[in-house]
Design an enzyme around this catalytic site. Sequence first.
Site, mmCIF file in Angstrom:
data_model
loop_
_atom_site.group_PDB
_atom_site.id
_atom_site.type_symbol
_atom_site.label_atom_id
_atom_site.label_comp_id
_atom_site.label_asym_id
_atom_site.label_seq_id
_atom_site.Cartn_x
_atom_site.Cartn_y
_atom_site.Cartn_z
ATOM 1 N N LYS A 87 -10.662 -5.418 -4.333
ATOM 2 C CA LYS A 87 -11.757 -4.486 -4.591
ATOM 3 C C LYS A 87 -11.258 -3.133 -5.056
ATOM 4 O O LYS A 87 -12.007 -2.352 -5.618
ATOM 5 C CB LYS A 87 -12.695 -4.370 -3.381
ATOM 6 C CG LYS A 87 -12.099 -3.954 -2.064
ATOM 7 C CD LYS A 87 -13.252 -3.677 -1.082
ATOM 8 C CE LYS A 87 -13.178 -4.496 0.192
ATOM 9 N NZ LYS A 87 -12.188 -3.993 1.133
ATOM 10 N N LYS A 117 -3.788 -11.328 -6.496
ATOM 11 C CA LYS A 117 -5.107 -11.572 -5.899
ATOM 12 C C LYS A 117 -6.152 -10.599 -6.448
ATOM 13 O O LYS A 117 -5.814 -9.469 -6.824
ATOM 14 C CB LYS A 117 -5.023 -11.518 -4.365
ATOM 15 C CG LYS A 117 -5.078 -10.143 -3.761
ATOM 16 C CD LYS A 117 -5.466 -10.174 -2.280
ATOM 17 C CE LYS A 117 -5.720 -8.744 -1.839
ATOM 18 N NZ LYS A 117 -6.550 -8.528 -0.732
ATOM 19 N N LYS A 124 0.827 -1.221 0.000
ATOM 20 C CA LYS A 124 0.000 0.000 0.000
ATOM 21 C C LYS A 124 0.852 1.257 0.000
ATOM 22 O O LYS A 124 0.433 2.284 -0.524
ATOM 23 C CB LYS A 124 -0.987 -0.013 1.181
ATOM 24 C CG LYS A 124 -1.989 -1.142 1.048
ATOM 25 C CD LYS A 124 -3.399 -0.816 1.464
ATOM 26 C CE LYS A 124 -4.316 -1.878 0.895
ATOM 27 N NZ LYS A 124 -5.642 -1.942 1.453
#
Length: 331
Positions: free
Chosen positions: A198, A195, A113
Amino acid sequence: MDKKVIYSAVQPSGNLTIGNYLGAIRNWVKLQNEYDCFYAIANMHAITVKQEPAELRRRTLELAALYIACGIDPEKSALYVQSHVPQHAELCWVLNSVAYVGEMSRMTQFKDKSQKHAENINMGLMDYPVLMAADILLYQAQCVPVGADQKQHVEIARDLAIRFNNRYGETFTVPEPLILKGGAKICSLQEPTKKMSKSDENPNASIFLTDDRDTVIRKFKRAVTDSGSEIVASDEKPGVTNLLNIYCAFKNCTLQEAEREFEGKGYGEFKLAVGETVADALSPIQEEQAKLLADKNYLGEILKSGADRAYRAARRTLSKVYRKIGFYQGE
Ligand code: ATP
Ligand code: LTN
């Protein structure tokens, strides 16, 4: 004997994908008959990346409705919003003093992130696993059902529990991750070694629980497959393997059964079958969610009673923690 405690949460940080459903929420439903379950909407975690306030508020209610539509029964499980129980932030502060900067900076999600949001590497992003440990430890949870990507964070919660217990005496139950096979790592339809997430910028990479039938079928049609034409699961065929995993998870069948079913068939027919299976599974969830969202008062009542239940459990643990560390709480 008291029932075992289960804790888990999802962030209201975007539309949920079938990865969130298969890796987490679907498993939560199965656990609620046997265990004492706490399922939260992790809005405090969500703000570690920028959120539009009005959207965060709307998504919080949408996620509550989705939990129920997926089968979480608010009579059995405590369903609540993380920020409604102030002890999460309070315990996080205490745990910050037993957590090391070095170990937090090594977390995979923090590194990912920080790269993705290089303009906003805030303290909350680094503290994310400590807040998550606070969530879990507040309820003395034994078991944390999550997808494979969250295993590292549950391990940090274990480490912090053990470290605190050693320093201050037995206080916390040491939790274990519960990662069920099959849906633990659903991958992107566009880059099947990554992966499904969202927050992926490419909308074709993820199937959202809110996608309508045509969108689901179209996205599966466009899904990246591999060279060759055989429909078998193998490391050399990450695209086909991912689609087979998704198919099996929704059909409740084994990989061998699915491989047999598609033997001799082409990719086109296979992708259509996966798309139709997923669309069939999503449509009753979508209908139920829409019904629930039409009655905001009812949802509000559920979240309030869930928070009351969580608050009582959280207060008990926090008071014990404050006693152990020497916070004066009156005579
Ligand atoms: P973001 O993209 O915003 O980081 P996310 O899609 O990874 O979000 P989270 O809110 O971090 O979603 O995860 C909620 C739950 O869903 C966690 O238990 C996580 O392990 C699980 N999960 C997320 N993505 C997948 C996936 N692709 N496969 C299986 N489980 C998943
Ligand atoms: N970080 C989790 C969401 C989450 C969580 C938790 C999961 C917040 N608190 C406690 C399990 C237990 C995620 O899935 N991204």
